[in-house]
Design a protein around this motif. Structure first.
Motif, PDB file in Angstrom:
ATOM      1  N   ILE A   1     -31.509  18.847 -15.218  1.00 39.68           N
ATOM      2  CA  ILE A   1     -32.655  18.920 -14.835  1.00 39.68           C
ATOM      3  C   ILE A   1     -33.966  19.328 -15.865  1.00 39.68           C
ATOM      4  CG2 ILE A   1     -34.488  18.940 -12.905  1.00 39.68           C
ATOM      5  CD1 ILE A   1     -31.731  17.164 -12.145  1.00 39.68           C
ATOM      6  N   ASN A   2     -33.438  20.273 -15.817  1.00 38.59           N
ATOM      7  CA  ASN A   2     -34.575  20.705 -16.732  1.00 38.59           C
ATOM      8  C   ASN A   2     -35.039  19.651 -17.606  1.00 38.59           C
ATOM      9  OD1 ASN A   2     -35.706  22.744 -15.118  1.00 38.59           O
ATOM     10  ND2 ASN A   2     -34.151  23.893 -16.111  1.00 38.59           N
ATOM     11  N   ARG A   3     -34.270  19.729 -18.564  1.00 39.71           N
ATOM     12  CA  ARG A   3     -33.485  18.804 -20.226  1.00 39.71           C
ATOM     13  C   ARG A   3     -34.435  17.082 -19.466  1.00 39.71           C
ATOM     14  NH1 ARG A   3     -28.650  18.335 -22.810  1.00 39.71           N
ATOM     15  NH2 ARG A   3     -29.813  16.546 -23.947  1.00 39.71           N
ATOM     16  N   TYR A   4     -33.745  17.073 -18.608  1.00 35.97           N
ATOM     17  CA  TYR A   4     -34.159  15.431 -18.242  1.00 35.97           C
ATOM     18  C   TYR A   4     -36.193  15.225 -17.664  1.00 35.97           C
ATOM     19  CZ  TYR A   4     -35.352  11.275 -15.122  1.00 35.97           C
ATOM     20  OH  TYR A   4     -34.931   9.984 -14.689  1.00 35.97           O
ATOM     21  N   SER A   5     -36.349  16.722 -16.947  1.00 31.04           N
ATOM     22  CA  SER A   5     -37.421  16.675 -17.003  1.00 31.04           C
ATOM     23  C   SER A   5     -38.507  16.429 -18.149  1.00 31.04           C
ATOM     24  CB  SER A   5     -37.948  17.666 -16.059  1.00 31.04           C
ATOM     25  OG  SER A   5     -38.128  19.159 -16.454  1.00 31.04           O
ATOM     26  N   ARG A   6     -38.316  16.991 -19.240  1.00 29.38           N
ATOM     27  CA  ARG A   6     -39.102  16.811 -20.572  1.00 29.38           C
ATOM     28  C   ARG A   6     -39.040  15.884 -21.062  1.00 29.38           C
ATOM     29  NH1 ARG A   6     -36.228  22.597 -20.667  1.00 29.38           N
ATOM     30  NH2 ARG A   6     -35.297  21.745 -21.963  1.00 29.38           N
ATOM     31  N   LEU A   7     -38.379  14.781 -20.523  1.00 28.99           N
ATOM     32  CA  LEU A   7     -38.144  13.555 -21.419  1.00 28.99           C
ATOM     33  C   LEU A   7     -39.996  12.932 -21.561  1.00 28.99           C
ATOM     34  CD1 LEU A   7     -35.776  11.951 -20.459  1.00 28.99           C
ATOM     35  CD2 LEU A   7     -35.749  12.381 -22.581  1.00 28.99           C
ATOM     36  N   SER A   8     -40.828  12.410 -22.998  1.00 34.73           N
ATOM     37  CA  SER A   8     -42.123  12.054 -22.896  1.00 34.73           C
ATOM     38  C   SER A   8     -42.223  10.879 -22.733  1.00 34.73           C
ATOM     39  CB  SER A   8     -41.872  12.001 -24.253  1.00 34.73           C
ATOM     40  OG  SER A   8     -43.600  11.481 -24.511  1.00 34.73           O
ATOM     41  N   LYS A   9     -43.283  10.795 -22.660  1.00 35.46           N
ATOM     42  CA  LYS A   9     -43.852   9.351 -21.077  1.00 35.46           C
ATOM     43  C   LYS A   9     -43.336   8.150 -22.171  1.00 35.46           C
ATOM     44  CE  LYS A   9     -47.030  11.223 -18.544  1.00 35.46           C
ATOM     45  NZ  LYS A   9     -47.873  10.760 -17.397  1.00 35.46           N
ATOM     46  N   ARG A  10     -43.775   8.714 -23.503  1.00 37.33           N
ATOM     47  CA  ARG A  10     -43.326   7.039 -24.696  1.00 37.33           C
ATOM     48  C   ARG A  10     -42.485   6.787 -25.264  1.00 37.33           C
ATOM     49  NH1 ARG A  10     -46.690  10.892 -29.562  1.00 37.33           N
ATOM     50  NH2 ARG A  10     -44.652  11.972 -28.996  1.00 37.33           N
ATOM     51  N   ARG A  11     -42.312   5.532 -25.650  1.00 36.99           N
ATOM     52  CA  ARG A  11     -41.012   5.276 -26.097  1.00 36.99           C
ATOM     53  C   ARG A  11     -40.189   5.720 -26.930  1.00 36.99           C
ATOM     54  NH1 ARG A  11     -41.374  -1.371 -27.742  1.00 36.99           N
ATOM     55  NH2 ARG A  11     -41.829  -1.018 -24.471  1.00 36.99           N
ATOM     56  N   ASP A  12     -39.119   6.527 -26.712  1.00 32.63           N
ATOM     57  CA  ASP A  12     -38.702   7.269 -27.009  1.00 32.63           C
ATOM     58  C   ASP A  12     -37.045   7.021 -28.052  1.00 32.63           C
ATOM     59  OD1 ASP A  12     -38.904  10.179 -24.808  1.00 32.63           O
ATOM     60  OD2 ASP A  12     -40.384   9.667 -26.796  1.00 32.63           O
ATOM     61  N   ASN A  13     -36.177   7.274 -27.816  1.00 31.52           N
ATOM     62  CA  ASN A  13     -35.055   7.009 -28.267  1.00 31.52           C
ATOM     63  C   ASN A  13     -34.323   6.673 -26.727  1.00 31.52           C
ATOM     64  OD1 ASN A  13     -32.556   6.142 -29.392  1.00 31.52           O
ATOM     65  ND2 ASN A  13     -32.261   8.014 -30.862  1.00 31.52           N
TER      66      ASN A  13
ATOM     67  N   VAL B   1     -30.675   8.957 -26.780  1.00 31.03           N
ATOM     68  CA  VAL B   1     -31.197  10.510 -26.044  1.00 31.03           C
ATOM     69  C   VAL B   1     -31.615  10.357 -24.568  1.00 31.03           C
ATOM     70  CG1 VAL B   1     -32.902  12.203 -26.120  1.00 31.03           C
ATOM     71  CG2 VAL B   1     -31.834  11.306 -28.208  1.00 31.03           C
ATOM     72  N   LYS B   2     -32.524   9.620 -24.397  1.00 27.88           N
ATOM     73  CA  LYS B   2     -32.382   9.626 -22.561  1.00 27.88           C
ATOM     74  C   LYS B   2     -31.140   9.159 -21.828  1.00 27.88           C
ATOM     75  CE  LYS B   2     -34.991   6.811 -19.293  1.00 27.88           C
ATOM     76  NZ  LYS B   2     -36.005   5.806 -19.373  1.00 27.88           N
ATOM     77  N   GLY B   3     -30.199   8.272 -22.504  1.00 29.19           N
ATOM     78  CA  GLY B   3     -29.138   8.077 -21.709  1.00 29.19           C
ATOM     79  C   GLY B   3     -28.162   8.971 -21.576  1.00 29.19           C
ATOM     80  N   GLU B   4     -28.497  10.118 -22.924  1.00 37.51           N
ATOM     81  CA  GLU B   4     -27.346  10.975 -22.835  1.00 37.51           C
ATOM     82  C   GLU B   4     -28.077  12.172 -21.944  1.00 37.51           C
ATOM     83  OE1 GLU B   4     -27.369  12.850 -26.754  1.00 37.51           O
ATOM     84  OE2 GLU B   4     -25.704  11.339 -27.213  1.00 37.51           O
ATOM     85  N   VAL B   5     -29.266  12.144 -21.505  1.00 35.37           N
ATOM     86  CA  VAL B   5     -29.822  13.113 -20.585  1.00 35.37           C
ATOM     87  C   VAL B   5     -29.565  12.741 -19.304  1.00 35.37           C
ATOM     88  CG1 VAL B   5     -32.134  13.706 -19.845  1.00 35.37           C
ATOM     89  CG2 VAL B   5     -31.364  13.781 -22.174  1.00 35.37           C
ATOM     90  N   MET B   6     -29.805  11.430 -19.169  1.00 37.64           N
ATOM     91  CA  MET B   6     -29.225  11.345 -17.642  1.00 37.64           C
ATOM     92  C   MET B   6     -27.811  11.312 -17.299  1.00 37.64           C
ATOM     93  SD  MET B   6     -31.510   7.764 -17.517  1.00 37.64           S
ATOM     94  CE  MET B   6     -31.317   7.036 -16.260  1.00 37.64           C
ATOM     95  N   GLU B   7     -27.208  10.645 -18.130  1.00 33.44           N
ATOM     96  CA  GLU B   7     -25.258  11.141 -17.943  1.00 33.44           C
ATOM     97  C   GLU B   7     -25.160  12.646 -17.659  1.00 33.44           C
ATOM     98  OE1 GLU B   7     -22.077   9.929 -17.474  1.00 33.44           O
ATOM     99  OE2 GLU B   7     -23.473   8.007 -18.078  1.00 33.44           O
ATOM    100  N   ASP B   8     -25.876  13.047 -18.554  1.00 35.90           N
ATOM    101  CA  ASP B   8     -25.627  15.068 -17.687  1.00 35.90           C
ATOM    102  C   ASP B   8     -26.463  15.284 -16.558  1.00 35.90           C
ATOM    103  OD1 ASP B   8     -25.025  17.499 -18.153  1.00 35.90           O
ATOM    104  OD2 ASP B   8     -26.583  18.182 -19.975  1.00 35.90           O
ATOM    105  N   VAL B   9     -27.256  14.454 -15.999  1.00 30.03           N
ATOM    106  CA  VAL B   9     -27.558  14.809 -14.910  1.00 30.03           C
ATOM    107  C   VAL B   9     -26.779  14.104 -13.880  1.00 30.03           C
ATOM    108  CG1 VAL B   9     -29.841  14.320 -13.237  1.00 30.03           C
ATOM    109  CG2 VAL B   9     -30.439  15.317 -15.678  1.00 30.03           C
TER     110      VAL B   9
END
Length: 711
Positions: free
Chosen positions: A144-156, A159-167
């Motif tokens: 959850i902490n990692r997911y909450s630190r994702l940026s509002k800009r368009r990122d990779n 990475v976003k998919g890996e964080v969401m999968e981890d959550v």
């Protein structure tokens, strides 16, 4: 939270603080259940271990009771009643052991197995799920902490998919783990009741079965048997109490009676000496030589066994033989560093043992006991009675006759005899000294001179007489040890007989009659009586040397001749009729008095050997001396006859020579008286003789020889 008895599984997904708080309560309850279950398990395990130990101990007890009849107790003989009783007990206890074994098995199955399973399986499962839930919760928080630190800009997008999968994965894992953990905690509330009640149920059921089995085995017969045994135990206890009372009373009596014996040297007037003993035991000190002049004392336990003296050191199982005391001699000795010492000498004189007692009473009792044993009184049926009779006879024997009593009264002021006796060095029993039956016919005053002093030491008038004669004759000097400088001619070393005996001087006194051995018996009686009256129990030990010339008393240590008795002066020698170790002889010396009458003295001794042997040796010496004297006289007579014959032959030869000379002289005188014509010479002429030549011719051969000698 009050009123809540289970965790809501449906709220596990939300994972609210209220749910977590409720979970903490259940976790605290699980910890308390685990702690309590551990203590209950330990208590039940002790019951199980105790039951196993009881079962093993009961079995061992039954085994030992069965082996009782095979045991050999030193103080208990074979008791069939006791063995039979213990066999019955072994049978009962063996059955009880079987019951205990069954109970142990039931406790293991019905009590220990449920609580062990709850402890090892259920409680361990709670702990495992708690750890897994904690890990899953931590992983979800990290995701959850990692997911909450994702940026509002368009990122990779990757990475976003890996964080969401981890959550997604961590949340699913936490939810599933939390549901299983809640289920286990809710189930624990029921399992704890089962885990507590089921073992108790099994324990009680096992005990009921055990008691039922015991009641079936312990029938009325065993109850009667146990009742009888209980009665026997009570009887034995009453008997023991009675015996304890008797022993306590005995202890009190012995303490009162032994109060005087606690002193190391009790008063003889309060604790008399028992001289009738034939057996004795106690601690004594024994002297052991450690060098030429040094010695040590060792404390041992000594006891008499038959005719043997045994010794046993402390800590040893059995005693060993010290010496044979049959026909031995025992005497009190003076040791420089010890008191109450006595010496035991074997019958052959080859072994000597010096012992020390704790008191004078103990020393005298040991001496009396060994004396009684040396007389072999212990071989009789009633040894103590015979010893008492012998001692009574000795007391009667020391009762002096009227004449002796008068002499004793006259001797009482003088103490010379007793002071001399104190310097002697040995003690021995005199046994039963009774007078000879022949003395009832003879007068005692006819045997012993009236007013005769008794000499108890080794110095006698005879030795003083010899010393005076030696000084008067100038026969050398006398050394300080009592030996003369010159040896008399009759003490030749080439004597045919040399026999040595160990003797102890009892005393001597002058006697009047020396015709028979009765005088020796009466002298023995009076000397022993005087020793008993004056309490003189010490004697001088010497070596008696019997030769064909004399009897010598030699000091055993210095080899100095104390006394010398010419064998020709020994008139009578005899031993006692009952106590064969006592002997004496009568010595008669010429010109012993001023009036010229001979002095007759009787000497009394005690020997280690049979006194008859010494008397036989003296008799043999006298026979040898008599035959030697006869041979000497015969030789001297033959020599005198031979000398007389030679002298007679010489006188006859002289007489014949004289007669021959007279005849020759007569012939010459006759020839010279006739006229003789002159003789012609070779020329036919006659010679004219001168006057001197004619005288020579008239004188004959003797005249011619005389003339030649003058020339």
């Amino acid at each position: 939270m009050p009123g809540i008895d289970k965790l809501p599984i449906e709220e596990t997904f939300e994972d609210s603080p209220q749910t977590r708080s409720l979970l903490g309560v259940f976790e605290e309850d699980a910890a308390a259940i685990s702690n309590y279950s551990q203590k209950l398990f330990q208590a039940m395990n002790r019951i199980y271990d105790a039951q196993n130990e009881l079962s093993a101990a009961t079995h061992l007890t039954s085994k030992l009771l069965k082996e009782y009849e095979k045991q050999r107790f030193p103080l208990c003989s074979d008791d069939e009643v006791m063995s039979s009783t213990l066999q019955h007990f072994a049978k009962v206890i063996d059955e009880l052991s079987s019951c205990h074994a069954v109970l142990s098995t039931q406790l293991a199955d019905a009590m220990m197995f449920p609580i062990t399973q709850f402890k090892e399986r259920d409680l361990r499962e709670i702990l495992t799920l708690k750890e897994v839930f904690q890990i899953a919760s931590d992983d979800h928080d990290m995701a959850i902490n990692r997911y909450s630190r994702l940026s509002k800009r368009r990122d990779n997008e990757k990475v976003k998919g890996e964080v969401m999968e981890d959550v997604y994965t961590s949340r699913k894992k936490q939810h599933q783990t939390m549901m299983h953990y809640f289920t286990a905690l809710n189930t624990l509330q029921y399992k704890k009741k089962i885990a507590i009640l089921e073992p108790l149920l099994g324990y009680m059921q096992a005990q009921i079965n055990f008691f039922k089995l015991g009641s079936e085995n312990l029938t009325q017969q065993w109850e009667d048997f146990l009742t009888n045994i209980g009665t026997s135990v009570q009887n034995v206890r009453r008997e023991m109490d009675g015996e304890v009372d008797v022993m306590q009373q005995t202890i009190q009596d012995l303490e009162q009676a032994s109060d005087l014996l606690y002193m190391p040297d009790p008063d003889p007037s309060q604790v008399p000496v028992n001289r009738n003993l034939t057996r004795k035991a106690g601690y004594l000190y024994r002297r052991n030589k450690t060098g030429l002049v040094s010695s040590s004392w060792e404390r041992q336990y000594f006891f008499t066994q038959g005719g043997n003296l045994m010794g046993q050191a402390r800590g040893h199982v059995a005693g060993g033989l010290v010496m044979d005391i049959d026909n031995c001699s025992v005497m009190a000795v003076d040791c420089e560093d010890r008191r109450f010492c006595f010496q035991i000498t074997s019958f052959d004189g080859k072994k000597v043992v010096i012992l020390q007692a704790d008191s004078r009473k103990d020393c005298e009792e040991w001496i009396a006991t060994i004396n009684n044993i040396s007389k072999r009184i212990y071989l009789s049926e009633n040894p103590e009675e015979i010893a008492a009779r012998v001692n009574q006879s000795a007391l009667e024997a020391v009762t002096p006759s009227p004449s002796f009593q008068q002499r004793h009264e006259s001797m009482r002021p003088t103490t010379q005899g007793r002071s001399r006796a104190v310097r002697t060095s040995s003690v021995s029993s005199v046994g039963s000294e009774t007078a000879s039956p022949a003395l009832s016919v003879l007068s005692l005053d006819a045997l012993v001179a009236p007013d005769t002093p008794i000499q108890f030491d080794i110095i006698s008038p005879v030795s003083e007489e010899y010393a005076g004669q030696a000084k008067a004759a100038g026969q050398g000097r006398t050394n300080p040890f009592g030996e003369s400088g010159d040896t008399p001619p009759e003490e030749s070393e080439d004597s045919i007989l040399h026999q040595l005996f160990i003797v102890r001087f009892l005393g001597s006194m002058e006697v009047k009659n020396a015709d028979s051995s009765d005088v020796i018996y009466e002298t023995m009686r009076q000397i022993l009586a005087a020793r008993a009256i004056h309490n003189i129990f010490r004697m001088t030990e010497s070596h008696l040397l019997v030769t064909c010339d004399c009897l010598k008393l030699i000091d055993p240590q210095t080899q100095v001749t104390r006394l010398r008795f010419p064998l020709s002066s020994v008139v009578v020698c005899s031993s006692h009729q009952e106590n064969k170790r006592l002997f004496g002889f009568v010595l008669q010396t010429a010109e012993g008095r001023v009036d010229g009458r001979p002095v007759t003295v009787c000497y009394i001794f005690e020997s280690n050997n049979d006194g008859e042997k010494i008397c036989d040796s003296v008799g043999l010496a006298k026979q040898i001396a008599f035959h030697s004297e006869m041979d000497r006289k015969a030789t001297e007579k033959k020599e005198e006859q031979d000398k007389a014959k030679e002298k007679q032959q010489e006188e006859l030869s002289k007489q014949k020579q004289i007669e021959k000379d007279l005849e020759e002289q007569s012939r010459l005188i006759a020839a010279s008286s006739r006229p003789t014509p002159p003789a012609p010479n070779a020329d036919g002429q006659f010679l004219v003789l001168s006057k001197s030549q004619s005288e020579d011719s008239d004188a004959g051969p003797e005249g011619r020889e005389k003339g030649e000698s003058e020339a």
